[in-house]
Design an enzyme around this catalytic site. Structure first.
Site, PDB file in Angstrom:
ATOM      1  N   GLU A   1       0.850  -1.186   0.000  1.00 34.60           N
ATOM      2  CA  GLU A   1       0.000   0.000   0.000  1.00 34.60           C
ATOM      3  C   GLU A   1       0.885   1.235   0.000  1.00 34.60           C
ATOM      4  O   GLU A   1       1.767   1.387   0.869  1.00 34.60           O
ATOM      5  CB  GLU A   1      -0.930   0.040   1.214  1.00 34.60           C
TER       6      GLU A   1
ATOM      7  N   GLU B   1       4.672   4.792   3.885  1.00 39.81           N
ATOM      8  CA  GLU B   1       4.165   6.119   4.262  1.00 39.81           C
ATOM      9  C   GLU B   1       5.300   6.956   4.850  1.00 39.81           C
ATOM     10  O   GLU B   1       6.089   6.447   5.653  1.00 39.81           O
ATOM     11  CB  GLU B   1       3.042   5.959   5.297  1.00 39.81           C
TER      12      GLU B   1
ATOM     13  N   ASP C   1      -2.837  12.309  -3.284  1.00 42.77           N
ATOM     14  CA  ASP C   1      -3.001  13.752  -3.466  1.00 42.77           C
ATOM     15  C   ASP C   1      -3.380  14.044  -4.920  1.00 42.77           C
ATOM     16  O   ASP C   1      -2.645  13.691  -5.840  1.00 42.77           O
ATOM     17  CB  ASP C   1      -1.686  14.461  -3.119  1.00 42.77           C
TER      18      ASP C   1
ATOM     19  N   LYS D   1      -4.412  21.948  -8.861  1.00 36.99           N
ATOM     20  CA  LYS D   1      -4.045  22.985  -9.823  1.00 36.99           C
ATOM     21  C   LYS D   1      -3.358  22.383 -11.052  1.00 36.99           C
ATOM     22  O   LYS D   1      -2.540  21.470 -10.929  1.00 36.99           O
ATOM     23  CB  LYS D   1      -3.125  24.007  -9.159  1.00 36.99           C
TER      24      LYS D   1
ATOM     25  N   ASP E   1     -11.452  10.596  -4.748  1.00 41.34           N
ATOM     26  CA  ASP E   1     -12.714  11.327  -4.652  1.00 41.34           C
ATOM     27  C   ASP E   1     -12.673  12.598  -5.492  1.00 41.34           C
ATOM     28  O   ASP E   1     -13.518  13.478  -5.319  1.00 41.34           O
ATOM     29  CB  ASP E   1     -13.046  11.656  -3.190  1.00 41.34           C
TER      30      ASP E   1
ATOM     31  N   THR F   1     -13.959   5.309   4.509  1.00 45.21           N
ATOM     32  CA  THR F   1     -13.330   6.167   5.502  1.00 45.21           C
ATOM     33  C   THR F   1     -14.366   7.173   6.010  1.00 45.21           C
ATOM     34  O   THR F   1     -15.403   7.401   5.379  1.00 45.21           O
ATOM     35  CB  THR F   1     -12.145   6.936   4.900  1.00 45.21           C
ATOM     36  N   LYS F   2     -14.055   7.821   7.133  1.00 48.28           N
ATOM     37  CA  LYS F   2     -15.007   8.791   7.681  1.00 48.28           C
ATOM     38  C   LYS F   2     -15.155   9.986   6.735  1.00 48.28           C
ATOM     39  O   LYS F   2     -16.248  10.549   6.601  1.00 48.28           O
ATOM     40  CB  LYS F   2     -14.567   9.249   9.067  1.00 48.28           C
ATOM     41  N   PHE F   3     -14.075  10.358   6.059  1.00 47.01           N
ATOM     42  CA  PHE F   3     -14.151  11.457   5.114  1.00 47.01           C
ATOM     43  C   PHE F   3     -14.969  11.062   3.879  1.00 47.01           C
ATOM     44  O   PHE F   3     -15.720  11.858   3.337  1.00 47.01           O
ATOM     45  CB  PHE F   3     -12.742  11.886   4.703  1.00 47.01           C
ATOM     46  N   GLU F   4     -14.810   9.808   3.476  1.00 48.49           N
ATOM     47  CA  GLU F   4     -15.579   9.307   2.333  1.00 48.49           C
ATOM     48  C   GLU F   4     -17.063   9.266   2.664  1.00 48.49           C
ATOM     49  O   GLU F   4     -17.905   9.675   1.851  1.00 48.49           O
ATOM     50  CB  GLU F   4     -15.070   7.916   1.974  1.00 48.49           C
TER      51      GLU F   4
END
Length: 281
Positions: free
Chosen positions: A111, A136, A186, A190, A222, A260-263
Site C-alpha cells: 500500500e 508512508e 493527493d 491545480k 474522490d 473512511t469517515k471522510f468518504e
C-alpha cells in the site's frame, strides 16, 4: 466493516505477540497488550510530540507541514522495531525476515500512502492470510497505524517509512506483488501541479512490473478529474486489464476496502468516489 475490530483474531494475535517477542502471552487468553496496560506500561491515548519542519526532496508523497514525533515518549514506540521494516537501499525486501518464515509464502500487498492507517488496519484484519506492507512518510500516520496494530494485535502488517519511489526501485523485485493499493493519493488540483500526481504513465509502468501475473492494482479517488486521468493511464498500459465490467470503466468498491469517515461524509454531501481495479496480464 467496523465490527471487524470487535471480532476474535486469535491467530493474528499469536503472530503479533510472536513478532513482539511475547509468544508466551499468546495462550493466556489476554490480548497481551491488556496485561501490559493494566501494569501501567501502556497508554494508547496520550503521547507527546515535538514539532519540527521536515525538509525533503520531491518524493512520491511530500510531508506537508510535517511533524517529527519524539519516539521515546510515545506509547507505541515499543512496536516500532518489530513492525517497521527498514529501508536498506538496493537490497530487496526479505519477506521471511519481515513477516516470519511461516508467512513468507503468503501473498504480499503493497500500500502506497496509507494516511492515518485506519483502512489499512481494517483490511489487514479482514484478510489475515495476506501480508501487507504499508509505505508512508507522514510521521503521525505511522504512529497512528502502530497504535492500531498494538490495540488490535495485528500481525500481518509491516510499515516502511520511506519514499515509495525508492522502495519500488530498490526493494520490491519484479513480479513479486499480489496486489497494490493506492487510496486517495493527493490529486494536486491545480493544473500546473498535475505533473506531481502519482498515477502517471511512467509510474504505472513501474508498478505493473512489480505485480505478478494475475496481481491487481487498486486505486481510489474522490476527485473526478483525477479519476478520469487514472482511467486513461491505466487503460493505456498494455500489461494491465480492467477487471470492471461496468460501461464507465470504474469498479464497484470491493468489500475489503472500508469506507473512511471522510468518504462517508463526502457521500452524504453527494460527492463521488471512484474505484479502479486493474489486473496484470
Amino acid at each position: 466493516m467496523n465490527e471487524i475490530f470487535n471480532q476474535s483474531q486469535d491467530a493474528g494475535r499469536r503472530e503479533f505477540l510472536k513478532a513482539m517477542g511475547m509468544a508466551g502471552v499468546a495462550g493466556s487468553g489476554l490480548l497481551g497488550m491488556d496485561a501490559m496496560a493494566q501494569s501501567g506500561g501502556l497508554n494508547f491515548h496520550t503521547w507527546s510530540a515535538g514539532v519540527d519542519v521536515v525538509k525533503s526532496h520531491l518524493t512520491a508523497f511530500e510531508a506537508k507541514n510535517g511533524i517529527k514525533v519524539n519516539y521515546s515518549n510515545s506509547p507505541w514506540a515499543q512496536y516500532r522495531d518489530a513492525m517497521v521494516t527498514k529501508f536498506v537501499g538496493k537490497a530487496p525486501l526479505d519477506v521471511a525476515q519481515a513477516f516470519g518464515t511461516e508467512r513468507a509464502a503468503l501473498p504480499l500487498v503493497l500500500e502506497i500512502g496509507f494516511g492515518m492507517g485506519d483502512a489499512s488496519a481494517k483490511i489487514a484484519l479482514h484478510l489475515p492470510d495476506v501480508n501487507f506492507l504499508g509505505c508512508e512518510v507522514h510521521e503521525p500516520g505511522v504512529g497512528s497505524l502502530l497504535k492500531l496494530i498494538g490495540e488490535h494485535a495485528i500481525g500481518n502488517i509491516r510499515i516502511l517509512q520511506h519514499d515509495a519511489v525508492e522502495v519500488l526501485e530498490h526493494m520490491i523485485p519484479a513480479a513479486s506483488l499480489a496486489g497494490l493499493h493506492i487510496f486517495f493519493p493527493d490529486p494536486w488540483h491545480k493544473t500546473r501541479h498535475h505533473k506531481r500526481r502519482l498515477i502517471q504513465s511512467p509510474m504505472v509502468a513501474q508498478l505493473t512490473q512489480k505485480l505478478r501475473p494475475g496481481g491487481y492494482l487498486h486505486c481510489a479517488t474522490d476527485w473526478e478529474p483525477y479519476a478520469v486521468q487514472m482511467l486513461e493511464v491505466l487503460t493505456a498500459e498494455s500489461l494491465l486489464r480492467n477487471r470492471s465490467e461496468r460501461a464507465d470503466g470504474y469498479a464497484d468498491r470491493p468489500d475489503y476496502r472500508p469506507l473512511t469517515k471522510f468518504e462517508n461524509r463526502g457521500l452524504r454531501l453527494g460527492h463521488g468516489v471512484w474505484d479502479l481495479v486493474f489486473e496484470r496480464v
